[in-house]
Design a protein around this motif. Structure first.
Motif, PDB file in Angstrom:
ATOM      1  N   ARG A   1       0.838  -1.199   0.000  1.00 24.00           N
ATOM      2  CA  ARG A   1       0.000   0.000   0.000  1.00 24.00           C
ATOM      3  C   ARG A   1       0.875   1.252   0.000  1.00 24.00           C
ATOM      4  O   ARG A   1       0.599   2.225  -0.708  1.00 24.00           O
ATOM      5  CB  ARG A   1      -0.935   0.000   1.215  1.00 24.00           C
ATOM      6  N   ASN A   2       1.920   1.211   0.794  1.00 25.46           N
ATOM      7  CA  ASN A   2       2.805   2.370   0.856  1.00 25.46           C
ATOM      8  C   ASN A   2       3.472   2.618  -0.486  1.00 25.46           C
ATOM      9  O   ASN A   2       3.643   3.758  -0.910  1.00 25.46           O
ATOM     10  CB  ASN A   2       3.883   2.155   1.921  1.00 25.46           C
TER      11      ASN A   2
ATOM     12  N   GLU B   1       2.257   1.809  -3.362  1.00 23.10           N
ATOM     13  CA  GLU B   1       1.245   2.281  -4.314  1.00 23.10           C
ATOM     14  C   GLU B   1       0.969   3.766  -4.118  1.00 23.10           C
ATOM     15  O   GLU B   1       0.842   4.514  -5.078  1.00 23.10           O
ATOM     16  CB  GLU B   1      -0.069   1.514  -4.107  1.00 23.10           C
ATOM     17  N   VAL B   2       0.856   4.148  -2.857  1.00 24.48           N
ATOM     18  CA  VAL B   2       0.416   5.514  -2.581  1.00 24.48           C
ATOM     19  C   VAL B   2       1.592   6.485  -2.521  1.00 24.48           C
ATOM     20  O   VAL B   2       1.553   7.558  -3.104  1.00 24.48           O
ATOM     21  CB  VAL B   2      -0.399   5.564  -1.274  1.00 24.48           C
TER      22      VAL B   2
ATOM     23  N   TYR C   1       4.998   5.468  -3.019  1.00 24.14           N
ATOM     24  CA  TYR C   1       6.148   5.006  -3.821  1.00 24.14           C
ATOM     25  C   TYR C   1       7.369   4.665  -2.979  1.00 24.14           C
ATOM     26  O   TYR C   1       8.498   4.750  -3.461  1.00 24.14           O
ATOM     27  CB  TYR C   1       6.517   6.041  -4.897  1.00 24.14           C
TER      28      TYR C   1
ATOM     29  N   ASP D   1      -4.198  11.444   1.067  1.00 20.90           N
ATOM     30  CA  ASP D   1      -3.443  10.436   1.804  1.00 20.90           C
ATOM     31  C   ASP D   1      -3.008  11.009   3.150  1.00 20.90           C
ATOM     32  O   ASP D   1      -2.698  12.197   3.263  1.00 20.90           O
ATOM     33  CB  ASP D   1      -2.218  10.030   0.974  1.00 20.90           C
TER      34      ASP D   1
ATOM     35  N   LYS E   1      -1.667  13.112  -3.026  1.00 16.64           N
ATOM     36  CA  LYS E   1      -2.155  11.821  -3.476  1.00 16.64           C
ATOM     37  C   LYS E   1      -3.462  11.535  -2.751  1.00 16.64           C
ATOM     38  O   LYS E   1      -3.566  11.776  -1.545  1.00 16.64           O
ATOM     39  CB  LYS E   1      -1.089  10.789  -3.123  1.00 16.64           C
ATOM     40  N   PHE E   2      -4.481  11.096  -3.488  1.00 21.69           N
ATOM     41  CA  PHE E   2      -5.762  10.823  -2.858  1.00 21.69           C
ATOM     42  C   PHE E   2      -6.000   9.319  -2.717  1.00 21.69           C
ATOM     43  O   PHE E   2      -5.576   8.533  -3.561  1.00 21.69           O
ATOM     44  CB  PHE E   2      -6.892  11.454  -3.668  1.00 21.69           C
ATOM     45  N   ILE E   3      -6.676   8.971  -1.650  1.00 28.51           N
ATOM     46  CA  ILE E   3      -6.947   7.553  -1.372  1.00 28.51           C
ATOM     47  C   ILE E   3      -8.395   7.394  -0.908  1.00 28.51           C
ATOM     48  O   ILE E   3      -9.089   8.387  -0.699  1.00 28.51           O
ATOM     49  CB  ILE E   3      -6.017   7.017  -0.252  1.00 28.51           C
TER      50      ILE E   3
ATOM     51  N   TYR F   1      -6.428  -6.897   0.593  1.00 28.08           N
ATOM     52  CA  TYR F   1      -5.640  -6.301  -0.500  1.00 28.08           C
ATOM     53  C   TYR F   1      -6.258  -6.833  -1.783  1.00 28.08           C
ATOM     54  O   TYR F   1      -6.387  -8.050  -1.955  1.00 28.08           O
ATOM     55  CB  TYR F   1      -4.193  -6.761  -0.374  1.00 28.08           C
TER      56      TYR F   1
END
Lengths: 667, 263, 327
Positions: free
Chosen positions: A394-395, A397-398, A400, B12, B32-34, B190
């Motif tokens: 996840r890290n 992906e968000v 990098y 984020d 960055k959006f999540i 995931y």
């Protein structure tokens, strides 16, 4: 032709036909696998066979390999004799003497005698090793494997003894020239004057011998001695490219339901050939950091069990196949999953991808790709992986990077250092790739700062990507998340293509390997240098001049992805040697045989709660040398060593990157 | 069973949040959006419920937000959500929780629902209001900050733990109900790659205010931001020093109370 | 919009919450400008008893609502009580604590009376006749100041421990019991039980305060010292990987990259050097306090407050000092 000759001929032909069918079945089994291109480079491939088969170069890299060398060559000569004898029994009068003349035949006979004798000695040593010394590398859980090894060694001994008996009797009957058979002559001496019917005696021994040979021929494909068939093609077809490259997956097919390997047919035919090639020498496990720290993984056991699994599966899978056309049409037949029966997830995740197994393997089996293929299935198709990995993915992906630190702070380490940013500079000689550890980890940052300072002193025209840099994808790839890895790789390539530079320099062997040997798979090629190579160049060009540091006794630890995978062994040592005051003592396991720090293959971000800690194991190897400094050239290694030292409460040993030492010597 | 999960697109947690030049919002460049992290617990719980109840159960994601929200909706679809409604209208820029709740109530009523899951709060404005207002508008019970969720076998009521100070309240709520999720409720999955691939083909029904029968953005509960202010905080660590350790520690305790206001 | 203020006197376990006096002080700030009166409402078991405790704190009247239907908290029941009071008395402002009850009740009640709500405020004031509420957003990275539009009543939840509590101002308040008007059978979400935290301490992932120890704790029994400090706040004890590896603490409380990722309001790191593996798990904590012997430990780069010193000396003194403050 005698009746006996006819019977032997029929039997011989029958055995050959059955053997032919077995080989055909083995080949059809390989075809169950997926395609893989291993063609081309014929010259290089033949050379491999000469070096690694004929000369047994890898086998001989360990003393015990001498036994195999002898058995290998002994058997070639013994087999020549066996062929001669069988043909002679079928067609009386035919012999090497008759065909090639007495000298050639004599030489063959002499080698036969001498080598066969050495084979006997080798077998005795082997038995002693296997059943008395029990070295680590021969340990295997499967009792069947040990029994089989004993059985085979017994058969070989029987064949050799029978051969001496046959030749001894032959000497007494005047069929064999004693001048070219020293050992057999001795046997002949023992047989002489015992009132034996020599003809009958020889005949009984010969039949026993030949029947054992026939049995052997048919038994081999079902035993570990299948490597006699598998190893040579496997060496011929070995990976000639860099060992540190994983296969590229294609995600074009959006209707795919499965990614990665779950059953035996998901592997390529070459990966299945690997299973035929294993000699069960166990050198892989004796070098494996996971195995040696009491984790469930053993590369030896893995190949052993996968081969057993393949043998169990092939009947079912080949049934669906059209025998006539030889097509693999086993669609609709369910393959048995490899996990959890054949391999467990704990084994799959224990691998550090250090490549020591592949480095040691005499028939060039490629273990790491198989493990990663299995990881790929677990991660991408099943989302089944150790819980701590989810955060890492996840890290990445968000943000990098594996640590969940905001990507916008990636270049913060360089604040106040006047480090040029690519987006402002556009054109420069060197793109300095900092990597995640270099960007975010305080320890890694200090190495980056040292490199940047050295660049300044040497007047290097460089820039960093700064916030445009993303994780290179190495960890995600080795953790089996090829999809994420490719997202990162593609993203990085898009950024890199915007700028004009001559080479990439990085202080991280993982980034280095990935850029050097994996990015080309994705259409990006550039000259890539590890900072040890680049700094050495600067020293050799006279742009930097190493100075002196306080006298220090250290050892240098080779990072797997630098040394083993990319042959960068001398450069870091050369830099250290130029710094006066540094004295290097080598560890027992160094160079291409270096022992992993434990961080590779994504292990850096996973808990290590089975067995002993790999880093602590390696630290204890360094402390035995009584050094005050461990030199390294990899941010992961540095972290693992520092953690290992702390765990061992060792306070008088430091861990330093080569760049830090060089800089200190110049300051 | 018809399960609704609500989601929101938020910056984020690691994003650098800076006030924009006009001083009327945050800078979105480089952010960055999540999916709102608490909403993920809701998605996971919705999916688990569907897996448990089976039959023709369906999980529908409802998201009100700008066009770019598609990305987070796809993430939910990749996790296994069946389909999605995306409420997107320029008139809904910077809405209040009351406005959003009214719009959501309409959209959710159109979808039909037995149970609604969402996060306990959006990690952007941290209001923690929408779900309770929505409960009122839909006239259903609410359970906020759920840490345990179970459905009775006859599917008539939910038994939950709801996190309060120093413990949990055990709550029984009849269906339909809206549940806001607290950390600890579950570990969100995931998304698998086949899931990601399938998500590309799943339907997202985009609706604007007119589609939902509104002439303009509902005006209830309106408020106005007067000012955005940066958090007054120095980046440096304040090293508390004194000749005697006792005095340094006393000073630290004072700072924690009076400056940091955490005691 | 009315100018009077209603304070919701939250009762938990039969006792009035400390925040209520802070709300009264905040209400006084509003009425100081609007000229209105401050009232309070206490709902549920213990309301009557507790009402006397705030009589004389500047409240005009205190409504006590305690019947079967509202003896235990429910958002529906309590929202009905607030709504009817607001309807009857025409309050312009309703203040409550930003507690689990206030945050649950406020929006529902506000929606019922067509009002507006500001949650988790740290400051309220009247500016040019209009209410201004300041609240943190983006997990405390920024503040916004909001003002209501429209005529509906304004509900405000205020973070505990932010405003100095009101003191006694003499006199007394008119205390009047009031029926709830709620039909118990109509409440659809009912609290059946209150379960205190197992072991008295929350999970590290959920705690507002975490006291963590590293390898420097030296042995397992020394973690008792951290527990004592954590217990002052109802907080949790955490550990670095090194401490877990050394066997001083159990894996479930490990904070870091491969352990738990935490985000408390206060994180006290004792004898933790601050390797990135650990920082990755706690760096977003609102306030980080580092106690370490080594002044060059990287933890100080991420901490807000630091003390260079022996944790075995610092922690007991800190515990003692904070205990005094919290009493």
């Amino acid at each position: 032709m005698t009746v006996q000759g006819i019977v032997l001929l029929v039997l011989f032909v029958a055995v050959l036909v059955v053997f032919g069918f077995i080989v055909r079945m083995l080949i059809r089994t390989l075809k169950l696998g997926k395609p893989e291109d291993r063609s081309g480079n014929i010259g290089q491939r033949i050379n491999s066979v000469l070096v690694y088969v004929a000369a047994q170069a890898r086998v001989l890299s360990q003393p015990a390999g001498l036994g195999h060398f002898l058995i290998f060559w002994g058997f070639i000569f013994i087999t020549l004799g066996t062929i001669e004898h069988i043909v002679g029994m079928i067609v009386p009068g035919v012999s090497y003497t008759a065909v090639f003349g007495p000298v050639v035949a004599g030489v063959i006979s002499w080698f036969q005698d001498i080598l066969a004798f050495l084979v006997l000695l080798a077998i005795i040593v082997s038995l002693f090793r296997r059943f008395v010394l029990k070295p680590v590398r021969l340990k295997i859980d499967d009792p069947g494997a040990r029994q089989e090894a004993l059985f085979i060694l017994t058969l070989i001994s029987a064949l050799v003894l029978l051969m001496f008996g046959i030749k001894g009797a032959g000497i007494l009957m005047g069929k064999v020239d004693p001048a070219y058979a020293p050992v057999s002559s001795f046997v002949a001496g023992l047989l002489q004057g015992r009132g034996l019917d020599l003809h009958m005696f020889e005949n009984v021994l010969a039949w026993t011998h030949h029947l054992i040979v026939f049995f052997f021929l048919l038994y081999v494909p079902y035993s570990k001695h299948i490597h006699i068939l598998g190893a040579i093609p496997n060496i011929y077809l070995r990976n000639l490219g860099p060992a540190g490259t994983l296969s590229r997956m294609d995600f074009e097919d959006e209707s795919a339901e499965k990614f990665g390997n779950s059953e035996i047919r998901d592997f390529t035919w070459k990966q299945l050939l690997d299973l035929y090639a294993c000699t069960e020498c166990g050198r892989c496990q004796a070098a494996c950091p996971a195995y040696l720290t009491e984790k469930p993984l053993s590369p030896f056991n893995m190949i052993h069990r996968m081969r057993a699994h393949l043998m169990d599966e092939r009947g079912k899978l080949l049934k669906g196949q059209d025998g006539e056309k030889g097509e693999t049409g086993a669609e609709g037949v369910e393959g048995t999953p490899i996990i959890p029966e054949t391999m467990t997830t704990d084994e799959i995740w224990a691998c550090t991808t250090c490549g020591a197994c592949m480095q040691e393997c005499p028939p060039f089996i490629e273990h790491v790709q198989k493990i990663v293929d299995l990881r790929r299935y677990l991660v991408m198709t099943e989302s089944n992986f150790p819980q701590e990995m989810q955060a890492v993915f996840r890290n990445m992906e968000v943000n990098y990077n594996p640590w969940s630190i905001g990507f916008s702070t990636r270049a913060d380490w360089a604040e106040g250092m006047d480090v040029p940013i690519a987006s402002e500079k556009k054109e420069f000689d060197v793109l300095f790739w900092t990597g995640c550890a270099g960007s975010f980890d305080a320890r890694g940052q200090s190495v980056m700062k040292a490199v940047v300072e050295l660049f300044g002193k040497a007047d290097v025209d460089f820039a960093i990507l700064g916030v445009e840099e993303m994780c290179c994808g190495e960890t995600a790839r080795r953790m089996g998340n090829e999809y994420l890895a490719q997202t990162l790789i593609d993203g990085n390539i898009d950024v890199l293509k915007k700028y004009s530079f001559k080479k990439i320099v990085t202080a991280c062997p993982h980034c280095f390997n990935t850029f050097k040997v994996e990015y080309p798979q994705f259409g990006f090629e550039a000259e890539v240098m590890h900072h040890s190579e680049f700094l050495l160049d600067l020293l050799e060009e006279g742009r930097l001049k190493a100075g002196k540091i306080e006298s220090t006794r250290g050892t240098y630890h080779d990072s797997c992805y630098l040394g083993r995978y990319n042959d960068i062994l001398d450069q870091p040592r050369s830099i250290l040697n130029q710094v006066s005051g540094v004295e290097i003592t080598e560890m027992g396991r160094s160079g291409k045989r270096s022992f992993c720090c434990g961080a590779g293959g994504g292990r850096m971000w996973m808990e290590e709660d089975i067995g002993r800690r790999i880093n602590e194991e390696r630290v204890s190897e360094t402390t035995k040398l009584g050094v005050d400094t461990i030199f390294a050239a990899c941010p992961y290694c540095i972290t693992m060593f520092e953690d290992g030292l702390k765990a061992g409460e060792i306070e008088n040993v430091r861990v330093r990157d080569i760049a830090e030492v060089l800089l200190e010597s110049i300051d | 069973m018809k399960i609704i999960v609500l989601l929101k697109r938020v910056p984020d947690t690691e994003a650098k949040i800076l006030i924009n030049q006009d001083g009327n919002g945050i800078r979105e460049d480089g952010v960055k959006f999540i999916i709102n992290t608490y909403d993920e617990y809701g998605i996971e719980e919705g999916l688990r419920l569907k897996e448990k109840v089976g039959g023709d159960s369906k999980v529908t994601a409802v998201c009100a937000g700008p066009e770019e929200s598609t990305e987070v909706i796809r993430t939910a679809l990749a996790m296994g959500v069946d389909d999605a409604v995306h409420i997107c209208d320029p008139a809904l820029a910077k809405p209040s929780p009351f406005t959003i709740a009214e719009v959501l109530a309409k959209a959710i009523s159109e979808e039909g629902f037995d149970i609604i899951f969402c996060g306990k709060q959006g990690i952007d404005d941290d209001m923690a209001q929408t779900q309770s207002i929505l409960a009122e508008k839909l006239d259903i019970p609410q359970v906020n900050n759920a840490t345990v969720f179970e459905l009775a076998d006859d599917l008539s009521k939910a038994v939950l733990n709801r996190r309060i100070e120093g413990g949990d309240e055990k709550v029984e709520a009849s269906l339909p109900v809206i549940i806001s999720c607290e950390k600890g409720l579950n570990d969100p999955r995931y998304a698998s790659l086949p899931g990601i691939m399938k998500a590309k083909k799943k339907e997202i029904r985009v609706k604007n205010l007119a589609d939902l029968g509104f002439n303009e953005a509902p005006s209830s509960g309106r408020s106005r931001v007067l000012k955005w202010l940066p958090m007054p905080k120095g980046g440096e660590c304040k090293m508390v020093e004194a000749e005697e350790t006792v005095d340094a520690v006393k000073e630290l305790a004072r700072l924690l109370r009076e400056e940091a206001k955490v005691v | 919009m009315g100018k009077d203020v209603l304070v919701f006197g939250e009762i938990r376990n039969g006792e009035l919450k400390k925040v209520v006096k802070e709300l009264i002080a905040a209400a006084a700030v509003i009425t100081g400008e609007t000229g209105g009166a401050v009232d309070a409402v206490l709902v549920g078991a213990g309301a009557e008893k507790e009402a006397s405790g705030i009589s004389g704190y500047g409240l005009r009247k205190i409504a006590v609502v305690d019947d079967d239907a509202v003896a235990d908290y429910s958002s529906e029941g309590y929202a009905a009580v607030l709504a009817s009071l607001v309807g009857e008395e025409g309050y312009g402002y309703v203040l409550m604590g930003a507690t689990s009850m206030g945050r649950d009740l406020g929006p529902r009640a506000a929606a019922r009376v067509d009002g507006v709500m500001f949650s988790d405020c740290v400051e309220v004031r009247i500016d040019g006749g209009a209410l201004v509420a300041r609240r943190p957003v983006y997990s405390g990275k920024l503040f916004v100041e909001l003002t209501p539009e429209g005529d509906g009543p304004v509900f405000i939840s205020i973070r505990p421990n932010n405003i100095a509590p009101a003191g006694e101002s003499g006199g007394s308040s008119e205390i009047a019991a009031k029926p709830s008007g709620v039909d118990r059978a109509a409440i659809r979400a009912i609290v059946s039980e209150i379960i205190p935290l197992a072991g008295g301490r929350p999970d590290v992932t959920e705690a507002d305060v975490i006291v963590s120890g590293g390898r420097a704790m030296k042995e397992e029994s020394n973690f008792r010292m951290l527990e004592k400090l954590a217990d002052l706040f109802g907080g949790a004890v955490g550990a670095s990987r090194a401490a877990v590896d050394a066997g001083y603490a159990e894996q479930p409380i490990q904070v870091g990259q491969t352990g738990k990722v935490v985000n408390p309001k206060l994180y006290i790191a004792c004898g933790i050097s601050g390797a990135i593996q650990h920082l990755a798990g706690m760096r977003t904590s609102k306030v980080i306090v580092a106690i370490n012997k080594d002044a060059s430990a990287p933890i100080f780069e991420k901490a807000h407050y630091g003390i260079v010193g022996d944790l075995f000396e610092v922690v007991p003194i800190l515990t003692e000092e904070l205990e005094k403050m919290l009493q």
